[in-house]
Design an enzyme around this catalytic site. Structure first.
Site, short mmCIF file in Angstrom:
data_model
loop_
_atom_site.label_atom_id
_atom_site.label_comp_id
_atom_site.label_asym_id
_atom_site.label_seq_id
_atom_site.Cartn_x
_atom_site.Cartn_y
_atom_site.Cartn_z
CD GLU A 1 14.97 -74.98 -112.66
OE1 GLU A 1 14.28 -74.35 -111.58
OE2 GLU A 1 16.14 -74.73 -111.44
CB CYS B 1 9.57 -75.96 -86.01
SG CYS B 1 8.29 -74.49 -86.90
CD GLN C 1 5.76 -75.02 -104.70
OE1 GLN C 1 5.74 -74.52 -103.79
NE2 GLN C 1 5.79 -74.76 -105.89
CB CYS D 1 5.80 -67.75 -103.76
SG CYS D 1 7.09 -67.36 -104.75
CB CYS E 1 4.41 -71.88 -81.80
SG CYS E 1 6.24 -71.47 -81.62
N1 SAH Z 1 7.76 -75.40 -110.59
C1 SAH Z 1 8.48 -75.96 -110.08
C2 SAH Z 1 10.05 -74.73 -109.16
C3 SAH Z 1 9.53 -73.00 -109.10
S1 SAH Z 1 10.60 -72.11 -107.78
C4 SAH Z 1 7.90 -76.62 -109.08
O1 SAH Z 1 6.58 -75.89 -108.50
O2 SAH Z 1 7.80 -76.98 -107.37
C5 SAH Z 1 10.99 -71.57 -108.87
C6 SAH Z 1 12.60 -72.25 -109.38
O3 SAH Z 1 13.07 -71.44 -111.08
C7 SAH Z 1 13.80 -73.07 -109.25
O4 SAH Z 1 13.46 -74.44 -109.29
C8 SAH Z 1 14.84 -72.41 -109.65
O5 SAH Z 1 15.40 -72.51 -109.50
C9 SAH Z 1 14.03 -71.65 -111.00
N2 SAH Z 1 15.13 -69.97 -111.54
C10 SAH Z 1 15.25 -69.05 -110.47
N3 SAH Z 1 15.58 -68.39 -111.64
C11 SAH Z 1 15.50 -68.58 -112.95
C12 SAH Z 1 15.51 -68.24 -114.34
N4 SAH Z 1 15.80 -67.37 -114.52
N5 SAH Z 1 15.54 -68.92 -115.63
C13 SAH Z 1 15.01 -70.31 -114.94
N6 SAH Z 1 14.51 -71.65 -113.77
C14 SAH Z 1 15.08 -70.32 -113.09
#
Ligand code: SAH
Length: 476
Positions: A339, A165, A289, A414, A78
């Site tokens: 969520e 990118c 994701q 993550c 890059c």
């Molecule tokens: N499992 C999903 C999202 C993972 S990312 C996937 O793989 O697509 C983490 C998620 O947690 C996000 O959508 C965020 O909005 C949510 N989040 C953040 N804090 C939270 C909480 N205290 N309780 C519930 N959800 C929450």
């Protein structure tokens, strides 16, 4: 232990060998045992280093001259790699990046989680680790006579235009620049952070890898967007794959990208995409994701670790738009997803319908509040899946998991640091970490995703170390 006196001073030039990489990919050189962090240095390399900063227990430097090169060093493909800072490991061979990430996960689990014997598998990498991102979010600025859309130059607020990118889907690169040109043609002023004036703040595009559809989101400071109709028409004409144009209004002085108000300017309110056999409708503000190819690898692993037979009740905490929940629902008796973002839960419910999946229920709220309530009301899960944001799980949630005693917990993370902290709490509460599978969701960056399975210790047969039949264990 007392911090070591610094053996070096600012602006001094020293020669040293790199012995390690930090978690964010900088080289670590030891000067008389004193660690100095140097971007772009690789283990085994020897370099002349200029010391740029000295703190109490460590310093920072930059390479003046590289004297010995690592055989694992490659030329970053890059052209804006150094200016941008979005990737940290492009100068390291991809195979070596994967080994670095595995070592890093193992080291953090040992140090923070005190999990010395846990098995960390080799990282599952990509065969073609470029152009993997499906989402682009770029700030917009002004330069003489026009607009720039790209990235903040490292440690500055100057926006550099980005034609391409290499980790981004090509469609996103092309459409971001196309939208920039159209906005420029109609004289739309870029948002100015200092004066809090101007209009266009960010251009966000999302690309459905499977559907090849694109959603464009224009993030503006004001509700008014001059020449709106013409801008929409030109975007749709220039890019037929754009199936949705959204305006998001963010009136605040903030570096948070999205504001509260969202309007559909043209086409669909959602972007459609699929992972495996499941179709998803994704609204502008919902989490999805960013690496769809590796997401499939990650979810398959989570499903494998959940070992569902069709009789289980499952909780999916931090479920987003219900991605993991719907994967699990195909193999479970019932799934409960929770969520915090209301739009994501609306998406999740719609996605269940879209796929004809009926054995799922979704709730809006904090996982650490909703799940303890479920538990109080008699809901008990056989398997709990958690996929929290970088800060990890709230201790209230971990305590409820410990009390609820599911047979298995699958932890998708993550951030290895908070993962290690939470695994220690679960271990102390009666679980055993069985396997850790890192997945490379973010090639060329220092980030790493992990999928972990823990067993409730009551279900582990002491003689064989394997899980016991659930009925046998219940009688003990
Ligand atoms: N499992 C999903 C999202 C993972 S990312 C996937 O793989 O697509 C983490 C998620 O947690 C996000 O959508 C965020 O909005 C949510 N989040 C953040 N804090 C939270 C909480 N205290 N309780 C519930 N959800 C929450």
């Amino acid at each position: 232990m007392a911090k070591q006196q610094a053996p070096i001073q600012k602006n001094e030039i020293v020669e040293a060998t790199f012995v390690d990489l930090t978690h964010d990919g900088a080289g670590v050189a030891k000067i008389e045992g004193f660690p100095v962090f140097v971007p772009n240095g690789l283990p085994g390399e020897r370099a002349q280093i200029k010391v740029v900063k000295v703190n109490k227990g460590y310093g920072y430097g930059r390479i003046v001259e590289l004297n010995e090169r690592s055989p694992e060093r490659v030329e970053p493909p890059c052209p804006i790699y150094k200016q941008c800072g979005g990737c940290q490991l492009q100068h390291l061979k991809y195979e070596a990046q994967l080994i670095f990430k595995q070592k890093q996960v193992q080291e953090v689990l040992n140090r923070i989680g005190r999990l010395e014997n846990v098995k960390v598998h080799p990282v599952l990498g990509m065969s073609e680790p470029w152009r993997y991102r499906n989402k682009s979010q770029v700030p917009v600025g002004e330069r003489e006579g026009g607009l720039v859309a790209g990235f903040y130059q490292q440690r500055s607020h100057t926006i550099i235009n980005m034609e391409e990118c290499l980790i981004q889907a090509e469609a996103n690169d092309r459409i971001v620049q196309g939208v920039r040109t159209i906005a420029e043609k109609y004289g739309i002023p870029a948002y100015n952070e200092q004066t809090h004036q101007g209009i266009l703040r960010h251009i966000v595009t999302r690309y459905g890898r499977q559907s090849q559809d694109v959603m464009v989101v224009l993030i503006t400071r004001t509700e008014e967007l001059p020449h709106k109709g013409k801008i929409i028409k030109e975007i749709l004409e220039a890019f037929p794959q754009v199936k949705s144009i959204i305006q998001n209004i963010n009136t605040k002085r903030t570096n948070v990208i999205f504001g509260e108000q969202t309007k559909v300017l043209a086409g669909e309110e959602y972007l459609y995409d699929s992972i495996g056999d499941i179709k998803f409708a994704i609204s502008a503000r919902s989490f999805y994701q960013v690496n769809p190819e590796q997401t499939k690898v990650l979810y398959d692993k989570a499903l494998q670790y959940a070992e569902l037979t069709g009789v289980e009740t499952v909780i999916d905490a931090y479920c987003g738009i219900g991605t993991i929940s719907l994967f699990l629902a195909q193999k479970a008796k019932s799934v409960y997803g929770v969520e915090i973002v209301p739009e994501a839960i609306e998406d999740a419910k719609r996605n269940a319908k879209l796929n004809g999946i009926e054995n799922v229920e979704f709730a809006v709220g904090k996982a650490e509040e909703v799940i303890p309530n479920w538990y109080k009301n008699g809901i008990k899960a056989d398997v709990i899946v958690v996929d929290p944001p970088r800060k990890g799980c709230d201790v209230e949630l971990l305590d409820t998991i410990i009390a609820m005693k599911p047979k298995r917990v699958v932890y998708v993370s993550c951030n290895p640091g908070t993962l290690a902290r939470d695994l220690r709490i679960l271990e102390d509460g009666g679980f055993q970490t069985v396997e850790v599978q890192p997945v490379d969701m973010f090639p060329h960056t220092s980030h790493v995703e992990c999928c972990v399975v823990l067993y409730q210790k009551d279900y582990i047969d002491e003689k064989t170390g394997k899980e016991m039949n659930i009925e046998v264990a219940a009688e003990l």
